[in-house]
Design a protein around this motif. Structure first.
Motif, short mmCIF file in Angstrom:
data_model
loop_
_atom_site.label_atom_id
_atom_site.label_comp_id
_atom_site.label_asym_id
_atom_site.label_seq_id
_atom_site.Cartn_x
_atom_site.Cartn_y
_atom_site.Cartn_z
N SER A 80 0.87 -1.18 0.00
CA SER A 80 0.00 0.00 0.00
C SER A 80 0.90 1.22 0.00
CB SER A 80 -0.90 0.02 1.24
OG SER A 80 -0.12 0.22 2.41
N GLY A 81 0.31 2.37 -0.27
CA GLY A 81 1.09 3.61 -0.17
C GLY A 81 1.67 3.75 1.23
N MET A 82 0.87 3.43 2.24
CA MET A 82 1.33 3.58 3.62
C MET A 82 2.47 2.61 3.94
SD MET A 82 -0.22 6.20 4.45
CE MET A 82 0.87 6.29 5.86
N ALA A 83 2.45 1.40 3.37
CA ALA A 83 3.54 0.45 3.61
C ALA A 83 4.85 1.02 3.05
CB ALA A 83 3.23 -0.91 2.99
N GLY A 84 4.79 1.69 1.91
CA GLY A 84 5.97 2.32 1.33
C GLY A 84 6.46 3.47 2.21
N GLU A 85 5.50 4.28 2.71
CA GLU A 85 5.87 5.40 3.58
C GLU A 85 6.48 4.88 4.88
OE1 GLU A 85 2.97 8.43 4.10
OE2 GLU A 85 2.40 8.45 1.98
N ASP A 86 5.91 3.80 5.39
CA ASP A 86 6.41 3.19 6.63
C ASP A 86 7.85 2.72 6.43
OD1 ASP A 86 5.88 1.97 9.35
OD2 ASP A 86 6.35 0.16 8.20
N VAL A 104 -0.21 17.60 4.31
CA VAL A 104 0.10 16.30 3.70
C VAL A 104 -1.08 15.35 3.88
CG1 VAL A 104 2.60 16.50 4.03
CG2 VAL A 104 1.20 15.37 5.79
N TYR A 105 -1.03 14.26 3.16
CA TYR A 105 -2.04 13.20 3.28
C TYR A 105 -2.24 12.86 4.76
CZ TYR A 105 -4.18 8.61 2.76
OH TYR A 105 -5.02 7.52 2.85
N GLY A 106 -3.48 12.78 5.19
CA GLY A 106 -3.78 12.57 6.60
C GLY A 106 -3.11 11.32 7.18
N VAL A 176 9.42 13.08 -1.66
CA VAL A 176 8.21 13.67 -2.25
C VAL A 176 7.14 12.60 -2.44
CG1 VAL A 176 7.23 14.86 -4.25
CG2 VAL A 176 9.52 15.47 -3.44
N ASP A 177 5.97 12.85 -1.87
CA ASP A 177 4.79 12.03 -2.16
C ASP A 177 4.19 12.56 -3.45
OD1 ASP A 177 2.29 10.87 -2.36
OD2 ASP A 177 1.90 10.93 -0.21
N ASN A 178 4.37 11.80 -4.53
CA ASN A 178 3.98 12.27 -5.88
C ASN A 178 2.65 11.67 -6.33
OD1 ASN A 178 4.63 13.91 -8.08
ND2 ASN A 178 5.61 12.23 -9.21
N HIS A 198 4.67 6.82 -3.83
CA HIS A 198 3.35 6.85 -4.43
C HIS A 198 2.40 5.93 -3.70
CE1 HIS A 198 3.76 8.99 -8.25
NE2 HIS A 198 4.97 8.51 -8.30
N SER A 199 1.16 6.35 -3.64
CA SER A 199 0.09 5.39 -3.46
C SER A 199 -0.30 4.99 -4.88
CB SER A 199 -1.09 6.03 -2.73
OG SER A 199 -2.19 5.14 -2.81
N THR A 200 0.13 3.79 -5.31
CA THR A 200 -0.21 3.35 -6.67
C THR A 200 -1.69 2.97 -6.77
OG1 THR A 200 0.50 1.09 -6.13
CG2 THR A 200 2.13 2.52 -7.16
N THR A 201 -2.35 2.96 -5.61
CA THR A 201 -3.80 2.81 -5.53
C THR A 201 -4.50 3.87 -6.40
OG1 THR A 201 -3.41 2.30 -3.20
CG2 THR A 201 -5.69 2.67 -3.86
N LYS A 202 -3.84 5.00 -6.58
CA LYS A 202 -4.47 6.17 -7.19
C LYS A 202 -4.18 6.21 -8.69
CE LYS A 202 -5.33 6.68 -2.85
NZ LYS A 202 -4.54 7.53 -1.98
N TYR A 203 -3.48 7.23 -9.21
CA TYR A 203 -3.35 7.37 -10.67
C TYR A 203 -2.56 6.23 -11.32
CZ TYR A 203 -5.49 11.96 -10.55
OH TYR A 203 -6.37 12.98 -10.39
C1 LIG Z 1 -3.92 7.43 -0.69
C2 LIG Z 1 -2.70 8.21 -0.41
C3 LIG Z 1 -1.68 7.69 0.39
C4 LIG Z 1 -1.78 6.34 1.07
O1 LIG Z 1 -1.83 5.30 0.17
P1 LIG Z 1 -2.62 3.90 0.42
O2 LIG Z 1 -2.41 3.18 -0.86
O3 LIG Z 1 -4.05 4.22 0.72
O4 LIG Z 1 -1.96 3.25 1.59
C5 LIG Z 1 -0.55 8.46 0.57
N1 LIG Z 1 -0.43 9.69 0.02
C6 LIG Z 1 -1.40 10.23 -0.74
C7 LIG Z 1 -1.22 11.58 -1.31
C8 LIG Z 1 -2.56 9.52 -0.97
O5 LIG Z 1 -3.54 10.06 -1.70
#
Ligand SMILES: *Cc1c(COP(=O)(O)O)cnc(C)c1O
Length: 383
Positions: A80-86, A104-106, A176-178, A198-203
């Protein structure tokens, strides 16, 4: 990735980087290697893969592609994006300090505030548009600047090159969170950042069907340390999730073009609407950092937020419940349009803090549907 692929353009890399036809069968599309382990010819003699937490061919293809798209030397994929940030946060030690944007992202704020502060990593949140305030926030202990641009949900634009310079003066890393821009619109490593996440969940995934994360960089030392953390802590994506992100990324360029065109048209329409008080979109000439956004970004993407002149939170919630095409949902970056109220939904974790967005703020993730249909939907909902 072959050497010559480096020279190719973004659109080509998105489809081919790390994705040569598979050797055993010639499969054009990278297969889903749904296996947890790999047979070895003799003890210690494997084909580059032994256990799938450490490496998996589908994930490896994705990691190669992600590196190419961010103009980095290496990429790592996460669950997940959070696992990468962690994983990035685990580069820090007790006593270290982080300076992050105040918008920043909550979940990023929550990770540092609720987990890493307990482990003795200090943090200060500042408005990164104010460079003097960032300088004041940096201490001898500061090891990392966490930068997000455009920010969520206020769409502030932060000068990535200037922040990277401040970080490097302090011998700190610029991260940078891109996620919001995607590598198609902006490439932070080329602006001086050390790591992109990145959260690759998104774009990057783009179809609201997978949760994933990525970290990309150039430094071999950081690669080694993060790869160790990835394997040791184990926040890896499975082969099918890796495959979904890889497939999504193939169309990132064309999707981002349409997200940006639709985002711009809707921002302009909202800005003219008599019931709308303010619109936050970096593509509008009225945006306070519009000039910076033009320098730093290829175009302005599909994320925007706005407030209505009257009614506050209750009216905002009513509007969000009245749209028919825009689905009332968290997340962003998919082909379908979404609407949400940040303070009540995505940003609940900053409620009651100075980081809280206005209660009546409405955030849109503008999808790639017909823009006329989207505008008609918003016109009906705003009334
Ligand atoms: C969603 C998001 C995250 C977290 O990513 P997950 O895939 O939900 O863990 C981090 N940063 C930004 C800007 C996001 O939109």
């Amino acid at each position: 990735m072959g050497k010559d692929l480096r020279k190719q353009s973004f659109e080509t890399l998105a489809i081919h980087a790390g994705q040569e036809p598979e050797q055993a069968t010639g499969a054009v599309v990278v297969p889903i290697f749904q296996t947890s382990t790999f047979a070895q010819e003799a003890v210690g003699k494997d084909k580059g893969f032994d256990y799938a937490r450490t490496a998996n061919p589908t994930r490896k293809a994705l990691e190669t592609c992600l590196a190419a798209l961010e103009s980095g030397a290496w990429g790592l994929a996460f669950a997940s994006g959070m696992a990468g940030e962690d994983a990035i946060a685990h580069l820090l030690n007790t006593g270290d300090h982080v300076v992050m944007g105040d918008d920043v992202y909550g979940g990023t704020y929550r990770l540092f505030k609720r987990i890493f502060e307990r482990h003795g990593v200090g943090m200060t949140a500042v408005d990164m548009r104010q460079h003097a305030a960032v300088k004041r926030a940096i201490t001898r202990k500061t090891k990392l600047l966490w930068i997000e641009s455009p920010t969520n949900p206020m769409l502030k634009v932060i000068d990535i090159a200037a922040m990277a310079e401040l970080a490097h003066k302090a011998k700190a890393l610029a991260v940078v969170d891109n996620t919001f821009a995607s590598p198609y619109l902006q490439q932070p490593l080329l602006l001086g950042a050390d790591l992109v996440t990145h959260s690759t969940t998104k774009y990057l995934g783009g179809h609201s069907d997978v949760v994933g994360g990525a970290v990309v960089g150039n430094s071999a030392d950081l690669h080694e340390r993060l790869k160790f953390i990835q394997n040791a802590a184990g926040g890896v994506p499975g082969p099918f999730d890796s495959w979904l992100v890889l497939r999504g990324a193939k169309t990132l360029a064309v999707r981002m073009e349409r997200h940006s065109a639709n985002g711009m048209a809707i921002a302009e329409w909202l800005a003219e609407h008599p019931k709308v008080k303010s619109v936050n979109y970096p593509g509008l000439a009225s945006h306070p950092q519009h000039a910076l956004a033009r320098r730093q970004m290829r175009s302005f993407g599909g994320m925007l937020s706005f407030e209505l002149k009257s009614g506050g939170e209750a009216t905002a919630k009513r509007v969000a419940a009245r749209t028919r095409i825009f689905a009332l949902a968290e997340s962003l970056g998919g082909v379908e349009s979404l609407i949400e109220i940040p303070l009540s939904m995505t940003h609940g974790s900053v409620k009651g803090t100075k980081l809280a967005p206005p209660a009546g703020l409405i955030r849109l993730s503008v999808g790639i549907e017909s823009v006329d249909d989207l505008i008609a939907d918003l016109a009906h909902a705003i009334g």
